[in-house]
Write an enzyme that holds these catalytic residues in place. Structure first.
Site, short mmCIF file in Angstrom:
data_model
loop_
_atom_site.label_atom_id
_atom_site.label_comp_id
_atom_site.label_asym_id
_atom_site.label_seq_id
_atom_site.Cartn_x
_atom_site.Cartn_y
_atom_site.Cartn_z
N ASP A 7 36.10 36.67 41.27
CA ASP A 7 36.25 38.11 41.16
C ASP A 7 35.08 38.57 40.26
O ASP A 7 34.53 37.76 39.51
CB ASP A 7 37.60 38.42 40.50
N ASP A 9 34.48 42.05 38.33
CA ASP A 9 34.75 42.80 37.11
C ASP A 9 35.88 42.12 36.32
O ASP A 9 36.97 41.91 36.85
CB ASP A 9 35.15 44.23 37.49
N VAL A 46 42.15 46.88 41.36
CA VAL A 46 42.66 47.59 42.53
C VAL A 46 41.58 48.49 43.13
O VAL A 46 40.59 48.82 42.48
CB VAL A 46 43.96 48.39 42.22
N SER A 115 35.16 45.80 44.57
CA SER A 115 34.16 46.85 44.35
C SER A 115 33.13 46.96 45.47
O SER A 115 32.53 45.98 45.87
CB SER A 115 33.43 46.62 43.03
N LYS A 116 32.92 48.20 45.91
CA LYS A 116 31.87 48.46 46.90
C LYS A 116 30.51 48.44 46.22
O LYS A 116 29.48 48.49 46.88
CB LYS A 116 32.11 49.81 47.57
N ASN A 117 30.50 48.40 44.90
CA ASN A 117 29.24 48.36 44.14
C ASN A 117 28.87 46.94 43.72
O ASN A 117 27.93 46.76 42.94
CB ASN A 117 29.35 49.25 42.91
N ASP A 169 40.98 37.93 37.08
CA ASP A 169 41.55 38.45 35.83
C ASP A 169 42.72 39.39 36.12
O ASP A 169 43.28 39.96 35.17
CB ASP A 169 40.48 39.20 35.02
#
Ligand code: B16
Ligand code: MG
Length: 214
Positions: A7, A9, A46, A115-117, A169
């Protein structure tokens, strides 16, 4: 294990503060002045649209789907502006050493992020060279706890899910790993409560990689 799916972030990097600032700014614009860090904690892992609902719950106004999309886009534009100044100081403890260790062992690495970023964040923080494949919000239609983002990552790595470890996380992420048939390592402040197969405060404090990767 033949592959490790991280993951992003809260595991490899921390952009929590930027997400918080961007959501708080939007909330204030909507007249919601009591958006707190506890609310922000519920947005961990989320999707963007589900995160927006956490903000809107604090107000009384009902928005149409079209308006909600505009609000989510607006928050994202604030967030992307802030990401332009992101650098390797956002990389979390042990992330680079872990990625290097896996690269040296010939274990494939992927990112599995809501995330799309994600591609921009990996580029800005200098992590891109250590990552073999990226599966992110741009690749999926269902968000965690659905396993889609991790199954796409495994497929891109060409490794069966049973041979992949997920590092997460967020509870929804650990549930997604389990639903996808993958082993999991929980990290972060709530690592002991996530229900993962293994846990550690950060990637830097893992002391049983041999056992985890066997
Ligand atoms: P975006 P992860 C998640 O990243 C964040 O934890 C979560 O707060 C955010 O809403 C989500 O990405 C979507 O991000 O708005 O940039 O597409 O933990 O899955 O790496
Ligand atoms: Mg996360």
């Amino acid at each position: 294990m033949k592959g490790v799916i991280f993951d992003l972030d809260g595991v490899l990097v921390s952009t929590d503060e930027l997400h918080f600032n961007a959501w708080e700014r939007l909330a204030k614009e909507l007249g919601i002045n009591n958006f707190t860090r506890e609310d922000n904690e519920r947005q961990r892992g989320v999707s963007r649209m589900a995160s927006l609902e956490v903000v809107l719950e604090k107000g009384t106004h009902q928005y149409t789907e079209e308006e909600k999309i505009e609000l989510a886009d607006r928050k994202n534009s604030y967030y992307v502006d802030m990401l332009q100044n992101l650098d390797d100081s956002a990389v979390l403890d042990g992330a680079i050493d872990t990625l290097k260790m896996l690269n040296e062992k010939g274990i494939k690495t992927a990112v599995g992020s809501a995330s799309k970023n994600a591609p921009l964040i990996l580029e800005k923080t200098g992590l891109l060279p250590y990552i073999d494949k990226i599966s992110c919000g741009l690749d999926v239609t269902k968000s965690k706890p659905d396993p889609e983002v991790f199954l796409v990552a495994a497929k891109k790595l060409d490794i069966v899910p049973e041979e992949c470890l997920v590092v997460e996380d967020a509870k929804a992420g650990i549930e997604a790993a389990k639903a996808g048939g993958m082993k999991s390592l929980g990290v972060g402040p709530f690592n002991e409560e996530l229900g993962a197969d293994y846990h550690s405060m950060t990637l830097g404090t893992v002391n049983n990689w041999e056992e985890i990767l066997c």
